[in-house]
Motif scaffolding. Structure first.
Motif, mmCIF file in Angstrom:
data_model
loop_
_atom_site.group_PDB
_atom_site.id
_atom_site.type_symbol
_atom_site.label_atom_id
_atom_site.label_comp_id
_atom_site.label_asym_id
_atom_site.label_seq_id
_atom_site.Cartn_x
_atom_site.Cartn_y
_atom_site.Cartn_z
ATOM 1 N N PHE A 1 -5.040 -2.728 -2.252
ATOM 2 C CA PHE A 1 -3.989 -3.847 -2.367
ATOM 3 C C PHE A 1 -2.947 -3.225 -3.347
ATOM 4 O O PHE A 1 -3.074 -2.247 -3.906
ATOM 5 N N GLN A 2 -1.929 -3.770 -3.342
ATOM 6 C CA GLN A 2 -0.770 -3.342 -4.200
ATOM 7 C C GLN A 2 -0.260 -4.432 -4.997
ATOM 8 O O GLN A 2 0.222 -5.652 -4.380
ATOM 9 N N ILE A 3 -0.063 -4.467 -6.354
ATOM 10 C CA ILE A 3 0.676 -5.237 -7.005
ATOM 11 C C ILE A 3 2.291 -5.118 -7.289
ATOM 12 O O ILE A 3 2.367 -4.018 -7.659
ATOM 13 N N GLU B 1 -1.648 3.804 -7.322
ATOM 14 C CA GLU B 1 -1.720 3.393 -6.128
ATOM 15 C C GLU B 1 -1.613 2.020 -6.068
ATOM 16 O O GLU B 1 -1.421 1.370 -4.691
ATOM 17 N N ASN B 2 -2.270 1.298 -6.950
ATOM 18 C CA ASN B 2 -2.179 0.013 -6.631
ATOM 19 C C ASN B 2 -1.139 -0.902 -7.613
ATOM 20 O O ASN B 2 -1.149 -1.957 -7.733
ATOM 21 N N LEU C 1 -2.821 -4.320 1.636
ATOM 22 C CA LEU C 1 -1.691 -3.167 2.453
ATOM 23 C C LEU C 1 -2.297 -3.150 3.949
ATOM 24 O O LEU C 1 -1.305 -2.991 4.785
ATOM 25 N N ASP C 2 -3.351 -3.504 4.389
ATOM 26 C CA ASP C 2 -3.850 -3.500 5.691
ATOM 27 C C ASP C 2 -3.492 -5.036 6.216
ATOM 28 O O ASP C 2 -3.881 -4.680 7.586
ATOM 29 N N HIS C 3 -3.151 -5.756 5.839
ATOM 30 C CA HIS C 3 -2.849 -6.935 6.259
ATOM 31 C C HIS C 3 -1.949 -7.600 5.894
ATOM 32 O O HIS C 3 -1.779 -8.702 5.034
#
Length: 451
Positions: A159-161, A267-268, A292-294
């Motif tokens: 996931f990414q903030i 990376e987040n 990130l994957d959705h």
């Protein structure tokens, strides 16, 4: 008498016991995480006076709100947790200590069209930090750390903030002479992922009469990409041309500076100049969090900084920063994507005790012992066949079944079956409690979400 056909209204979620246990686990993670950061729990009424809820509401809010009369009272169901918080802080200002840090997990209501994954009644999970007159920018840097802690504890990794600052955007648009159209531009840019750069430019030029070269400047600006440090370096090239821009850049730089100390991996987290948030009351830092994957899910956690939380209820300046998780929608999407861990226990009890004698005292005593040791225990004393009782345990996925017959009672032992492995032991009460505790600890090691 005719019977009514039972039904759940469209747009309302009603869970079976096992998924309800999964939902409760997520709420437990949220409560424990928010408490780690010094937030106090808050619960405000679901029903408020309509004038309170609609003080800042526009036409769209009034269309969606559930509003009704009771006697002479004009009442409405709350549509978010932020407006009730504003009323609460204004009402209890003299009794609160600032900065006031609260979390709230509660249901809200919006009478919009029910869609797949969109509900009319849903849980929101909010945190806010409210200052008295001022609120230090370091609080803006702590929010991403809380988001990271929540989602990593739940079991998410990819996931990414995404963070931006509205002052940077407003300052940049002022440089281009677009201050009066800044809101329109931000709302349009916010749709970039959905409609693409060409359509964004077309809307800016055709709908808002922005000169094409200025639209190009906007697109060039929001296209600045790379790591957070690289983006900040590129933004430094605009410094000195607008004081509001410089102020926003200083705040964003501070947020990025302290993220490592707060434990957020690179990376987040990323600076994303396309993030603006649609609500006008955000004035500084803004956040969105994506899986990130959705990417089709959109933001699963969003929020930001606002200058004056309670301006409609008090003349006191109460700035704040906060985030909100649409918990019901997130839970629905996680389940639909198969991301909820099926191996975590969802049974309502840890041990099912089957008394095999008319005298129930030994079974009751053992149930009491289990509960004193923090183990959930249920007595099954219904007049049913043994096979039906075992089937009951199987269906509910209860991990342990205890049998107490005359032989066990006389020998001072407990027969205990592990329903997963099939292993059965006959040990004294203390050893049985130890075995069950160890087994439960092992089974509860997993996270709610399994990527």
């Amino acid at each position: 008498m005719a019977t009514l056909k039972p039904r759940t209204l469209s747009g309302f979620m009603e869970l079976l016991p096992a998924p309800q246990q999964q939902m409760e686990r997520i709420m437990e993670v949220l409560r424990e995480t928010y408490s780690l950061y010094g937030f106090t729990p808050l619960d405000t009424p679901i029903i408020e006076a309509s004038e309170v809820l609609l003080a800042k509401g526009g036409g769209e809010t009034e269309k969606q709100i559930y509003r009704f009369s009771k006697g002479d009272a004009d009442l409405s169901l709350r549509f978010d947790l932020t407006v009730p918080l504003a009323k609460y802080v204004a009402l209890h200002y003299n009794e609160l200590s600032f900065p006031f840090r609260r979390f709230q997990i509660g249901k809200v209501y919006r009478g919009e069209r029910a869609q797949r994954g969109r509900f009319r009644e849903f849980y929101q999970a909010d945190i806010d930090i409210i200052g008295d007159g001022k609120l230090a920018p370091i609080n803006d840097a702590e929010i991403p750390a809380i988001i990271y802690k929540v989602f990593s504890t739940l079991g998410l990794k990819r996931f990414q903030i995404r963070v931006n600052n509205r002052k940077i955007l407003n300052g940049f648009y002022a440089m281009l002479g677009l201050s009066e159209q800044a809101g329109d531009v931000m709302r349009t840019v916010d749709k970039l992922d959905k409609i693409g750069a060409d359509m964004v430019k077309a809307i800016l030029v055709d709908d808002y009469s922005i000169f094409p070269e200025k639209a190009d400047e906007v697109l060039k600006f929001i296209a600045i990409t790379g790591g957070s440090e690289a983006i900040l370096q590129a933004l430094e090239g605009y410094r000195g041309r607008n004081p509001l821009f410089d102020e926003g850049l200083d705040e964003l730089t501070l947020v990025v500076k302290y993220l490592g100390s707060f434990g957020v991996p690179d990376e987040n987290f990323v600076v994303d100049l396309t993030i603006a948030r649609g609500l006008d009351y955000y004035t500084g830092t803004v956040y969105e969090t994506a899986l990130l994957d959705h990417p089709e899910i959109g933001s699963v956690c969003s929020g930001g900084r606002y200058d004056n939380l309670a301006e409609y209820y008090t003349e006191k300046q109460l700035p704040g920063v906060g985030i909100s998780i649409g918990l019901t929608r997130l839970f629905y999407v996680l389940g639909e994507q198969g991301l909820l861990n099926p191996d975590l226990p969802t049974a309502p009890t840890d041990v099912l005790i089957l008394p095999m004698t008319d005298d129930l005292a030994p079974a009751i005593s053992f149930a009491t012992l289990l509960r004193e040791n923090g183990i959930r225990a249920q007595l099954h004393c219904e007049d049913k066949k043994f096979k039906a009782k075992i089937s009951y345990a199987d269906k509910l996925r209860i991990p342990y079944v205890v049998f107490l017959g005359e032989d066990e009672i006389k020998a001072g032992i407990v027969a205990c079956k592990d329903m997963i492995s099939g292993e059965q032991t006959k040990l004294d009460a203390a050893a049985t409690v130890y075995r069950i505790k160890a087994g439960l600890a092992e089974r509860n090691k997993g996270t709610v979400i399994s990527e």
